[in-house]
Design a protein around this motif. Sequence first.
Motif, PDB file in Angstrom:
ATOM      1  N   ASP A 203       0.883  -1.262   0.089  1.00 23.28           N
ATOM      2  CA  ASP A 203      -0.079   0.100  -0.036  1.00 23.28           C
ATOM      3  C   ASP A 203       0.768   1.238  -0.050  1.00 23.28           C
ATOM      4  OD1 ASP A 203      -2.296  -1.537   0.092  1.00 23.28           O
ATOM      5  OD2 ASP A 203      -1.925  -1.714   2.396  1.00 23.28           O
ATOM      6  N   SER A 258      -2.908  -7.598  -5.323  1.00 26.07           N
ATOM      7  CA  SER A 258      -3.548  -6.735  -6.528  1.00 26.07           C
ATOM      8  C   SER A 258      -2.617  -5.478  -6.578  1.00 26.07           C
ATOM      9  CB  SER A 258      -5.036  -6.300  -6.176  1.00 26.07           C
ATOM     10  OG  SER A 258      -5.038  -5.785  -5.030  1.00 26.07           O
ATOM     11  N   CYS A 259      -3.048  -4.875  -7.727  1.00 24.82           N
ATOM     12  CA  CYS A 259      -1.997  -3.629  -7.630  1.00 24.82           C
ATOM     13  C   CYS A 259      -2.636  -2.378  -8.524  1.00 24.82           C
ATOM     14  CB  CYS A 259      -0.472  -3.852  -8.105  1.00 24.82           C
ATOM     15  SG  CYS A 259      -0.693  -4.023 -10.050  1.00 24.82           S
ATOM     16  N   SER A 260      -2.244  -1.000  -8.141  1.00 26.78           N
ATOM     17  CA  SER A 260      -2.375   0.083  -9.092  1.00 26.78           C
ATOM     18  C   SER A 260      -1.190   0.395  -9.937  1.00 26.78           C
ATOM     19  CB  SER A 260      -2.671   1.046  -8.057  1.00 26.78           C
ATOM     20  OG  SER A 260      -2.922   2.459  -8.781  1.00 26.78           O
ATOM     21  N   ILE A 309       3.643   1.996  -9.384  1.00 28.25           N
ATOM     22  CA  ILE A 309       2.816   0.672  -8.841  1.00 28.25           C
ATOM     23  C   ILE A 309       2.776   0.825  -7.294  1.00 28.25           C
ATOM     24  CG2 ILE A 309       5.106  -0.566  -8.443  1.00 28.25           C
ATOM     25  CD1 ILE A 309       3.334  -3.102  -9.556  1.00 28.25           C
ATOM     26  N   CYS A 310       1.690   0.404  -6.902  1.00 27.48           N
ATOM     27  CA  CYS A 310       1.195   0.385  -5.699  1.00 27.48           C
ATOM     28  C   CYS A 310       0.551  -0.983  -5.379  1.00 27.48           C
ATOM     29  CB  CYS A 310       0.069   1.443  -5.103  1.00 27.48           C
ATOM     30  SG  CYS A 310      -0.007   1.494  -3.412  1.00 27.48           S
ATOM     31  N   ILE A 311       1.352  -1.989  -4.727  1.00 31.32           N
ATOM     32  CA  ILE A 311       1.019  -3.193  -4.513  1.00 31.32           C
ATOM     33  C   ILE A 311       0.093  -3.557  -2.960  1.00 31.32           C
ATOM     34  CG2 ILE A 311       1.598  -5.738  -4.496  1.00 31.32           C
ATOM     35  CD1 ILE A 311       4.190  -4.773  -5.934  1.00 31.32           C
ATOM     36  N   TYR A 317      -7.077  -3.182  -4.801  1.00 37.75           N
ATOM     37  CA  TYR A 317      -6.935  -2.204  -6.032  1.00 37.75           C
ATOM     38  C   TYR A 317      -7.560  -2.632  -7.273  1.00 37.75           C
ATOM     39  CZ  TYR A 317      -3.384  -0.116  -2.881  1.00 37.75           C
ATOM     40  OH  TYR A 317      -2.801   0.332  -1.797  1.00 37.75           O
TER      41      TYR A 317
END
Length: 320
Positions: A203, A258-260, A309-311, A317
């Motif tokens: 996050d 998940s990721c953004s 990227i944000c995992i 996400y």
Amino acid sequence: MASSGADNGERAGDDRSSKRQRLPPSHNENEESEEEYEEGFESSEDEDEDDFEDLVTDEQSESSKSSQSVKLQSSDVLDCPTCCEPLNRPIYQCSNGHLACSSCCKKMNKKCSFCRCLIGDIRCIAMEKVIEASIVPCPNAKYGCHETTMYGDQSSHKTLCDFARCFCPVPKCNYMSSYSDLKRHARAAHSWEEGILHSFVFDTPLIFSMNFGRRNMVIFHEEKDGDLVVVQAFKGSKGVYVTVNCIAPMAPGIRNLSCSLAKLSEFSTMRVGLRLDKIRKVSEQIKHEAADMLIPPKMLSGEHWKMEICIGRENKYTHI
């Protein structure tokens, strides 16, 4: 005559002679010997019944034993000697006893790969029965799995096994082991190499660079638990295709991520939210329809560009 009666009585009680003595005693033998004979005769019938019951019990026991499964130390002994894949019905043998699966018989034009005799017409029923009754350890037993499966049902377990072997995503590294071992390997063998692994915290957004001039892959390593996430980029006619995967088996006990993912540029930003697919080995190719993001040429400038990227855990996400 008393000695004769006693002798007959002893014979009547003798296991070795009671089954043979079925004729009544002679007329000059006394009543006591007749009673002893009758007792011996009844005893003989009872013993015959007992012997018959014992025989039936033994046969049932043997039948029960024959119907039990056989546990093997390794499944390799039952694999097709030609293709080394698990044998499946129908199984064929040549006149010299060499085995082959049906697909190999077709590929070899019904010629035995060992002696070149005709193969594909004689079924090996005995081996088919063996594989149906065989219990084998998981192929990942050497990596720590203690599960056993029926020989013919290995594929379903292998797909979901916690100990399915995973391959190190670092280029030119040939290490492969279980998921947990691979995470320890990455931390011990590659974390000190500059530019190989990028640490991340769940996050927390992280900006990184993709560079076709050096490599088209960036590997992320979670600081606490060691999860491995790989971002790959592939050039195509419509732009650059980007995919994000987690190195892990499909086992239900392995958490999902998940990721953004965002492509950053001076005037615009492209962002997608996605759930990471689990893969056990990085592929050097990608099907364009399987890409997670397509970056159009107008958002690219040369061989180098920045992404974010944000995992996160589970599906945090996926709804961006």
